[in-house]
Design an enzyme around this catalytic site. Structure first.
Site, short mmCIF file in Angstrom:
data_model
loop_
_atom_site.label_atom_id
_atom_site.label_comp_id
_atom_site.label_asym_id
_atom_site.label_seq_id
_atom_site.Cartn_x
_atom_site.Cartn_y
_atom_site.Cartn_z
N ARG A 1 48.25 -14.57 83.59
CA ARG A 1 46.95 -15.21 83.62
C ARG A 1 46.46 -15.34 85.06
O ARG A 1 47.19 -15.82 85.91
CB ARG A 1 47.12 -16.62 83.04
CG ARG A 1 46.10 -17.01 82.06
CD ARG A 1 46.42 -18.29 81.37
NE ARG A 1 46.85 -19.41 82.19
CZ ARG A 1 46.58 -20.68 81.89
NH1 ARG A 1 45.86 -20.97 80.82
NH2 ARG A 1 47.02 -21.66 82.63
N THR B 1 40.32 -17.37 86.99
CA THR B 1 39.46 -17.06 85.84
C THR B 1 40.14 -17.40 84.51
O THR B 1 39.48 -17.45 83.47
CB THR B 1 39.12 -15.56 85.81
OG1 THR B 1 40.36 -14.84 85.59
CG2 THR B 1 38.51 -15.10 87.12
N ASP C 1 54.37 -25.18 83.46
CA ASP C 1 54.34 -23.71 83.48
C ASP C 1 55.66 -23.19 82.91
O ASP C 1 56.71 -23.30 83.55
CB ASP C 1 54.13 -23.22 84.91
CG ASP C 1 53.91 -21.72 84.95
OD1 ASP C 1 54.75 -20.97 84.40
OD2 ASP C 1 52.89 -21.28 85.52
N ASP D 1 57.63 -20.56 85.06
CA ASP D 1 58.24 -21.16 86.25
C ASP D 1 59.43 -22.04 85.88
O ASP D 1 60.46 -22.03 86.56
CB ASP D 1 57.21 -21.99 87.03
CG ASP D 1 56.24 -21.11 87.80
OD1 ASP D 1 56.55 -19.93 88.01
OD2 ASP D 1 55.18 -21.61 88.19
C1 PRP Z 1 51.71 -18.26 80.46
C2 PRP Z 1 52.27 -18.23 79.06
C3 PRP Z 1 51.28 -17.38 78.32
C4 PRP Z 1 49.98 -17.73 79.00
C5 PRP Z 1 49.23 -18.68 78.10
O1 PRP Z 1 52.03 -17.12 81.15
O2 PRP Z 1 53.60 -17.76 79.00
O3 PRP Z 1 51.55 -15.98 78.41
O4 PRP Z 1 50.32 -18.38 80.23
O5 PRP Z 1 47.98 -18.95 78.62
P1 PRP Z 1 46.63 -18.52 77.89
O6 PRP Z 1 46.79 -18.89 76.44
O7 PRP Z 1 45.59 -19.35 78.58
O8 PRP Z 1 46.42 -17.06 78.09
P2 PRP Z 1 51.59 -16.87 82.67
O9 PRP Z 1 50.28 -16.16 82.72
O10 PRP Z 1 51.67 -18.17 83.42
O11 PRP Z 1 52.67 -15.82 83.19
P3 PRP Z 1 54.23 -16.01 83.47
O12 PRP Z 1 54.91 -16.14 82.13
O13 PRP Z 1 54.58 -14.75 84.16
O14 PRP Z 1 54.44 -17.23 84.32
N1 URA Z 2 50.80 -21.42 80.58
C1 URA Z 2 51.85 -22.27 80.72
O1 URA Z 2 52.98 -21.83 81.05
N2 URA Z 2 51.63 -23.58 80.52
C2 URA Z 2 50.45 -24.07 80.18
O2 URA Z 2 50.32 -25.31 79.98
C3 URA Z 2 49.36 -23.19 80.05
C4 URA Z 2 49.58 -21.85 80.25
#
Ligand code: PRP
Ligand code: URA
Length: 209
Positions: free
Chosen positions: A104, A108, A200, A203
């Site tokens: 994400r 944006t 997150d 993370d």
């Molecule tokens: C997180 C999560 C989803 C997304 C959800 O991933 O694991 O894939 O955010 O958010 P959304 O419903 O608003 O799209 P992130 O983009 O943080 O990537 P990561 O797993 O690499 O940290």
């Molecule tokens: N992605 C995450 O990992 N946590 C949130 O709360 C939203 C998006």
């Protein structure tokens, strides 16, 4: 729309989601608990998998048994979805595993795709997409669109925490899918994080806070 969202109710899931939410839970425990709650979710997600009759021999006689009719394909969304894979594989060890890489954009909130590797025969498989978080729904909507474009017939989506905004977006674009969640939370904050949420997920799983 209500029938498409299944909140999996179980005391052990509630206990585990509480551990995941707790800011004091370190990555080592977070990973173990994410795997354990995924294990419980997997039992629910697979409840409606189709079965075929087979004939087997017990040590005493011939009898009828069952086998899964279709191949199972798990598709974690990188990175956080990886934390759910082993929990599902523990009870569906024969499943194949595809990967979709989405991140994400922090400004944006739009998903940016960077990796796809999916097993063949999506069209005849039980396809289960895995991602702990359904926030705005952008990532899940994009991933399900990709899976359908490549043949998935009735993909389901398994997550730990869903936000109402994400459920609405995902089901408005894909009204035919089912969402299995361990918890339905209140709302998103201004940065697109789920409240109360668990922070997150990527993370916390991988210790990159
Ligand atoms: C997180 C999560 C989803 C997304 C959800 O991933 O694991 O894939 O955010 O958010 P959304 O419903 O608003 O799209 P992130 O983009 O943080 O990537 P990561 O797993 O690499 O940290
Ligand atoms: N992605 C995450 O990992 N946590 C949130 O709360 C939203 C998006």
């Amino acid at each position: 729309m209500k029938d498409n969202l299944i909140i999996v109710e179980h005391p052990l899931i509630k206990r585990d989601v509480t551990i995941l939410r707790d800011r004091n839970t370190e990555s080592e425990t977070f990973r173990a608990v994410l795997q354990r709650v995924s294990n419980l979710l997997a039992a629910e997600v697979s409840k409606n998998f189709s079965l075929s009759n087979i004939i087997i021999e017990t040590p005493l006689e011939v009898t009828e048994g069952s086998k899964l009719t279709n191949e199972v394909i798990l598709v974690p969304v990188l990175r956080a979805g990886l934390g759910m894979v082993n929990g599902f594989l523990q009870i569906i060890p024969e499943a194949k595993v595809g990967h979709i890489g989405l991140q994400r954009d922090e400004e944006t909130l739009q998903p940016i795709d960077y990796y796809y590797k999916i097993p063949k025969n999506l069209n005849s498989a039980e396809v289960v997409m895995l991602d702990p978080m359904l926030a705005t729904g952008g990532s899940a909507t994009e991933a399900i669109s990709y899976l359908k474009k490549h043949g998935a017939k009735n993909p389901v989506f398994a997550c730990i925490v869903a936000a109402p905004e994400g459920v609405k977006k995902l089901l408005s674009k894909h009204p035919d899918i089912k969402i299995f969640a361990a918890a339905l939370d209140r709302e998103l904050n201004s940065k697109g994080y789920i409240l109360p949420g668990l922070g997150d997920a990527g993370d916390r799983t991988f210790g990159t806070l």
